[in-house]
Scaffold this motif. Structure first.
Motif, PDB file in Angstrom:
ATOM      1  N   ASP A  12       2.613  35.192  28.788  1.00 19.52           N
ATOM      2  CA  ASP A  12       3.546  34.588  27.859  1.00 19.52           C
ATOM      3  C   ASP A  12       3.392  35.263  26.508  1.00 19.52           C
ATOM      4  OD1 ASP A  12       1.033  33.521  27.466  1.00 19.52           O
ATOM      5  OD2 ASP A  12       1.764  31.559  26.893  1.00 19.52           O
ATOM      6  N   THR A  37      13.112  33.147  28.389  1.00 23.08           N
ATOM      7  CA  THR A  37      12.988  33.360  26.957  1.00 23.08           C
ATOM      8  C   THR A  37      13.627  32.164  26.270  1.00 23.08           C
ATOM      9  OG1 THR A  37      15.042  34.648  26.870  1.00 23.08           O
ATOM     10  CG2 THR A  37      12.983  35.884  26.989  1.00 23.08           C
ATOM     11  N   LEU A  50       9.761  32.428  22.275  1.00 22.17           N
ATOM     12  CA  LEU A  50       8.829  32.315  23.393  1.00 22.17           C
ATOM     13  C   LEU A  50       9.356  33.128  24.563  1.00 22.17           C
ATOM     14  CD1 LEU A  50       6.449  30.840  24.927  1.00 22.17           C
ATOM     15  CD2 LEU A  50       8.209  29.232  25.659  1.00 22.17           C
ATOM     16  N   TRP A  52       8.238  34.154  28.730  1.00 20.52           N
ATOM     17  CA  TRP A  52       7.346  34.004  29.872  1.00 20.52           C
ATOM     18  C   TRP A  52       7.743  35.074  30.865  1.00 20.52           C
ATOM     19  CZ3 TRP A  52       2.927  32.047  31.204  1.00 20.52           C
ATOM     20  CH2 TRP A  52       2.611  31.917  32.547  1.00 20.52           C
TER      21      TRP A  52
END
Length: 83
Positions: A12, A37, A50, A52
């Motif tokens: 992440d 995202t 963020l 992942w």
């Protein structure tokens, strides 16, 4: 089932500061590739990104945020590639 090497490739990424009042919006998802995202907003402004399993998408989104207008959560389904 995944092997132990594949499991370690998951990661992440967060750019910015996720504050307690920040709200999360999904930006892009790819369930078949287990990617995500998203954008955290606080007081109407982006405060963090963020990702992942999506390092390229996070860098592209970060670049867009630094150089252009803020993206919205609604994203076009598909953008055709130039010929």
């Amino acid at each position: 089932m995944r092997g132990p090497r594949e499991a370690t490739k998951r990661r992440d990424t967060v750019h910015g500061l996720i504050t307690p009042e920040a709200e999360f919006e999904t930006y892009e998802t790819s369930p078949e590739r287990e990617r995500l995202t998203g954008i955290y907003r606080a007081n109407g402004r982006v405060c963090a990104i963020l990702g992942w399993n999506a390092p390229r998408q996070v860098l592209r989104l970060r670049r867009e945020l630094l150089t252009g207008p803020e993206p919205t959560a609604a994203r076009p389904a598909a953008v055709p590639k130039p010929a």
